[in-house]
Write a protein that holds these residues in place. Sequence first.
Motif, PDB file in Angstrom:
ATOM      1  N   VAL A   1      -8.851  15.685   2.764  1.00 36.54           N
ATOM      2  CA  VAL A   1      -7.727  14.914   2.500  1.00 36.54           C
ATOM      3  C   VAL A   1      -6.439  15.694   2.094  1.00 36.54           C
ATOM      4  O   VAL A   1      -5.227  15.604   2.656  1.00 36.54           O
ATOM      5  CB  VAL A   1      -8.140  14.151   1.330  1.00 36.54           C
ATOM      6  CG1 VAL A   1      -7.156  13.264   0.659  1.00 36.54           C
ATOM      7  CG2 VAL A   1      -9.206  12.889   1.605  1.00 36.54           C
TER       8      VAL A   1
ATOM      9  N   LYS B   1      -8.809   6.638   7.168  1.00 40.06           N
ATOM     10  CA  LYS B   1      -8.593   4.912   6.911  1.00 40.06           C
ATOM     11  C   LYS B   1      -9.737   4.401   5.938  1.00 40.06           C
ATOM     12  O   LYS B   1      -9.456   3.827   4.988  1.00 40.06           O
ATOM     13  CB  LYS B   1      -8.632   4.309   8.086  1.00 40.06           C
ATOM     14  CG  LYS B   1      -8.394   2.786   7.739  1.00 40.06           C
ATOM     15  CD  LYS B   1      -8.411   1.839   9.206  1.00 40.06           C
ATOM     16  CE  LYS B   1      -7.977   0.461   8.956  1.00 40.06           C
ATOM     17  NZ  LYS B   1      -9.077  -0.143   8.124  1.00 40.06           N
TER      18      LYS B   1
ATOM     19  N   TYR C   1     -10.066   0.979  -6.690  1.00 39.35           N
ATOM     20  CA  TYR C   1      -9.196   1.974  -7.536  1.00 39.35           C
ATOM     21  C   TYR C   1      -9.492   1.480  -8.981  1.00 39.35           C
ATOM     22  O   TYR C   1      -9.351   2.254 -10.078  1.00 39.35           O
ATOM     23  CB  TYR C   1      -7.882   2.190  -7.205  1.00 39.35           C
ATOM     24  CG  TYR C   1      -7.001   0.864  -7.265  1.00 39.35           C
ATOM     25  CD1 TYR C   1      -6.403   0.548  -8.447  1.00 39.35           C
ATOM     26  CD2 TYR C   1      -6.914  -0.030  -6.281  1.00 39.35           C
ATOM     27  CE1 TYR C   1      -5.616  -0.432  -8.574  1.00 39.35           C
ATOM     28  CE2 TYR C   1      -6.199  -1.007  -6.101  1.00 39.35           C
ATOM     29  CZ  TYR C   1      -5.577  -1.381  -7.565  1.00 39.35           C
ATOM     30  OH  TYR C   1      -4.682  -2.608  -7.874  1.00 39.35           O
TER      31      TYR C   1
ATOM     32  N   PHE D   1      -9.061   5.748   2.309  1.00 40.65           N
ATOM     33  CA  PHE D   1      -8.093   4.941   1.550  1.00 40.65           C
ATOM     34  C   PHE D   1      -8.415   3.494   1.510  1.00 40.65           C
ATOM     35  O   PHE D   1      -8.207   2.931   0.415  1.00 40.65           O
ATOM     36  CB  PHE D   1      -6.776   5.076   2.396  1.00 40.65           C
ATOM     37  CG  PHE D   1      -6.165   6.549   2.552  1.00 40.65           C
ATOM     38  CD1 PHE D   1      -6.209   7.188   1.249  1.00 40.65           C
ATOM     39  CD2 PHE D   1      -5.642   7.134   3.575  1.00 40.65           C
ATOM     40  CE1 PHE D   1      -5.546   8.372   1.312  1.00 40.65           C
ATOM     41  CE2 PHE D   1      -5.054   8.408   3.460  1.00 40.65           C
ATOM     42  CZ  PHE D   1      -5.290   8.893   2.222  1.00 40.65           C
ATOM     43  N   ASP D   2      -9.192   2.950   2.363  1.00 41.26           N
ATOM     44  CA  ASP D   2      -9.618   1.628   2.210  1.00 41.26           C
ATOM     45  C   ASP D   2     -10.560   1.491   1.066  1.00 41.26           C
ATOM     46  O   ASP D   2     -10.351   0.502   0.275  1.00 41.26           O
ATOM     47  CB  ASP D   2     -10.338   1.066   3.621  1.00 41.26           C
ATOM     48  CG  ASP D   2      -9.584   0.700   4.841  1.00 41.26           C
ATOM     49  OD1 ASP D   2      -8.307   0.907   4.597  1.00 41.26           O
ATOM     50  OD2 ASP D   2      -9.941   0.466   5.621  1.00 41.26           O
TER      51      ASP D   2
ATOM     52  N   PHE E   1      -0.468   4.390   0.774  1.00 40.29           N
ATOM     53  CA  PHE E   1      -1.291   5.313   1.310  1.00 40.29           C
ATOM     54  C   PHE E   1      -0.596   5.602   2.684  1.00 40.29           C
ATOM     55  O   PHE E   1      -0.069   4.762   3.475  1.00 40.29           O
ATOM     56  CB  PHE E   1      -2.796   4.823   1.703  1.00 40.29           C
ATOM     57  CG  PHE E   1      -3.534   4.506   0.308  1.00 40.29           C
ATOM     58  CD1 PHE E   1      -3.783   5.543  -0.671  1.00 40.29           C
ATOM     59  CD2 PHE E   1      -4.043   3.381  -0.075  1.00 40.29           C
ATOM     60  CE1 PHE E   1      -4.261   5.483  -1.916  1.00 40.29           C
ATOM     61  CE2 PHE E   1      -4.675   3.101  -1.049  1.00 40.29           C
ATOM     62  CZ  PHE E   1      -5.006   4.056  -1.965  1.00 40.29           C
TER      63      PHE E   1
ATOM     64  N   TRP F   1      -4.955  10.733  -5.064  1.00 38.67           N
ATOM     65  CA  TRP F   1      -4.531   9.410  -4.402  1.00 38.67           C
ATOM     66  C   TRP F   1      -5.051   8.053  -5.396  1.00 38.67           C
ATOM     67  O   TRP F   1      -4.465   7.161  -5.687  1.00 38.67           O
ATOM     68  CB  TRP F   1      -5.151   9.282  -3.119  1.00 38.67           C
ATOM     69  CG  TRP F   1      -4.368  10.135  -2.288  1.00 38.67           C
ATOM     70  CD1 TRP F   1      -4.801  11.132  -1.427  1.00 38.67           C
ATOM     71  CD2 TRP F   1      -2.933   9.764  -1.745  1.00 38.67           C
ATOM     72  NE1 TRP F   1      -3.587  11.504  -0.656  1.00 38.67           N
ATOM     73  CE2 TRP F   1      -2.770  10.796  -0.599  1.00 38.67           C
ATOM     74  CE3 TRP F   1      -2.168   8.776  -2.060  1.00 38.67           C
ATOM     75  CZ2 TRP F   1      -1.037  10.656  -0.058  1.00 38.67           C
ATOM     76  CZ3 TRP F   1      -1.107   8.475  -1.360  1.00 38.67           C
ATOM     77  CH2 TRP F   1      -0.617   9.515  -0.392  1.00 38.67           C
TER      78      TRP F   1
ATOM     79  N   ILE G   1     -10.380   3.506  -1.672  1.00 37.93           N
ATOM     80  CA  ILE G   1      -9.906   3.694  -2.872  1.00 37.93           C
ATOM     81  C   ILE G   1      -8.925   2.468  -3.061  1.00 37.93           C
ATOM     82  O   ILE G   1      -8.963   1.710  -4.226  1.00 37.93           O
ATOM     83  CB  ILE G   1      -8.829   4.808  -2.714  1.00 37.93           C
ATOM     84  CG1 ILE G   1      -9.623   6.225  -2.718  1.00 37.93           C
ATOM     85  CG2 ILE G   1      -7.935   4.768  -3.756  1.00 37.93           C
ATOM     86  CD1 ILE G   1      -8.729   7.375  -2.445  1.00 37.93           C
ATOM     87  N   GLU G   2      -8.527   1.557  -2.094  1.00 35.78           N
ATOM     88  CA  GLU G   2      -7.595   0.469  -2.418  1.00 35.78           C
ATOM     89  C   GLU G   2      -8.524  -0.664  -2.880  1.00 35.78           C
ATOM     90  O   GLU G   2      -8.114  -1.518  -3.638  1.00 35.78           O
ATOM     91  CB  GLU G   2      -6.986  -0.137  -1.059  1.00 35.78           C
ATOM     92  CG  GLU G   2      -6.173  -1.371  -0.996  1.00 35.78           C
ATOM     93  CD  GLU G   2      -4.926  -1.100  -2.004  1.00 35.78           C
ATOM     94  OE1 GLU G   2      -4.552  -2.286  -2.509  1.00 35.78           O
ATOM     95  OE2 GLU G   2      -4.445  -0.010  -1.867  1.00 35.78           O
TER      96      GLU G   2
ATOM     97  N   SER H   1       0.900  -1.276  -0.032  1.00 38.71           N
ATOM     98  CA  SER H   1      -0.037   0.025   0.165  1.00 38.71           C
ATOM     99  C   SER H   1       0.849   1.079  -0.068  1.00 38.71           C
ATOM    100  O   SER H   1       1.986   1.223   0.564  1.00 38.71           O
ATOM    101  CB  SER H   1      -0.961  -0.099   1.074  1.00 38.71           C
ATOM    102  OG  SER H   1      -1.503   1.205   1.298  1.00 38.71           O
TER     103      SER H   1
ATOM    104  N   ARG I   1      -2.523   5.624  -6.845  1.00 38.95           N
ATOM    105  CA  ARG I   1      -2.740   4.239  -6.695  1.00 38.95           C
ATOM    106  C   ARG I   1      -2.604   3.363  -7.926  1.00 38.95           C
ATOM    107  O   ARG I   1      -2.072   2.111  -7.999  1.00 38.95           O
ATOM    108  CB  ARG I   1      -4.105   3.821  -5.978  1.00 38.95           C
ATOM    109  CG  ARG I   1      -4.264   2.279  -5.662  1.00 38.95           C
ATOM    110  CD  ARG I   1      -2.861   1.946  -4.762  1.00 38.95           C
ATOM    111  NE  ARG I   1      -3.299   0.519  -4.188  1.00 38.95           N
ATOM    112  CZ  ARG I   1      -2.704  -0.669  -5.076  1.00 38.95           C
ATOM    113  NH1 ARG I   1      -1.874  -0.259  -6.158  1.00 38.95           N
ATOM    114  NH2 ARG I   1      -2.658  -1.930  -4.744  1.00 38.95           N
TER     115      ARG I   1
ATOM    116  N   THR J   1      -3.028  15.281   4.076  1.00 35.50           N
ATOM    117  CA  THR J   1      -2.049  14.589   3.007  1.00 35.50           C
ATOM    118  C   THR J   1      -1.119  15.332   2.163  1.00 35.50           C
ATOM    119  O   THR J   1      -0.116  15.076   1.675  1.00 35.50           O
ATOM    120  CB  THR J   1      -2.464  13.461   2.402  1.00 35.50           C
ATOM    121  OG1 THR J   1      -3.653  13.843   1.359  1.00 35.50           O
ATOM    122  CG2 THR J   1      -3.416  12.561   3.442  1.00 35.50           C
TER     123      THR J   1
END
Length: 265
Positions: free
Chosen positions: A201, A167, A177, A170-171, A160, A212, A173-174, A158, A216, A205
């Motif tokens: 965000v 979290k 994506y 990003f979870d 991120f 992001w 997006i993961e 990852s 990814r 970040t």
Amino acid sequence: MICTAVQTILLIENDRVTLSLYLKGLQAKGFNVIGVENGLVGIQQIQEHLPDLVICDITMPDIDGYTVLTTLRQNPQTAHIPLIFLTGSTARANFRKAMELGADDYIAKPSTLNELLTAITVRLRKQALLQSWWTTKFQKAFNSASATKNSLMVTPESIFPCTPELKTVFDFIEAHYHQGISLCDVAQAVGYSPAYLTNRVAKQTGNTVNSWIIKRRMVQACFLLQNNEQTVELIAKALGYQDVSHFSRQFRQYHGLPPHAWRQQ
């Protein structure tokens, strides 16, 4: 317009006459209504009862409606709850601020009970449709991922940052994506408005949500170009791109070379 299932509405209104009027009207239509007279108690009641919808005045003596809304949107447990502002202000600037903070509707007083009921019905129906749509989409994605464990779905480490407050962002997006998701998809999934989520965000970040998502995809693109013989067209499709030219342009902007040249090098 009578509610067929008992749904809870929390009404925050500092004018006792108005509060009593709407309480009685909504209860007569079958809603479970909790009424409070100030924003601080309203926030406490929202966190305790997790209502299906919040109706909130803006101008209040302790904390205003904007603060109530911001507090709701910052808490993962309450971020998804729809909020309708009921206010005496008709200023366009106030309306824009409400929408940018993530309000779901904005009703100017004086308003009739029927006007309020219409807004409530529309908002609850939309919320139910969104929840059903996302449940279906997540289930299809899970089934698809389980059935197609191949080289195109290998996940590298990852990229991120470890930011607990983000979290869920990003979870999501993961997990998605490679499905062509956008900022709006992420915002709906985590219960924020796109504008609010972008600012949050970026502030934490230094990158936007869209950045992001692209980052990814680009990391996965390099992994796939290095580790299998699939064509660039198939890799682009596997990463959610409908147009291979779009994928190639983003890849070149990100890595300095087109995908074919990067793979050869």
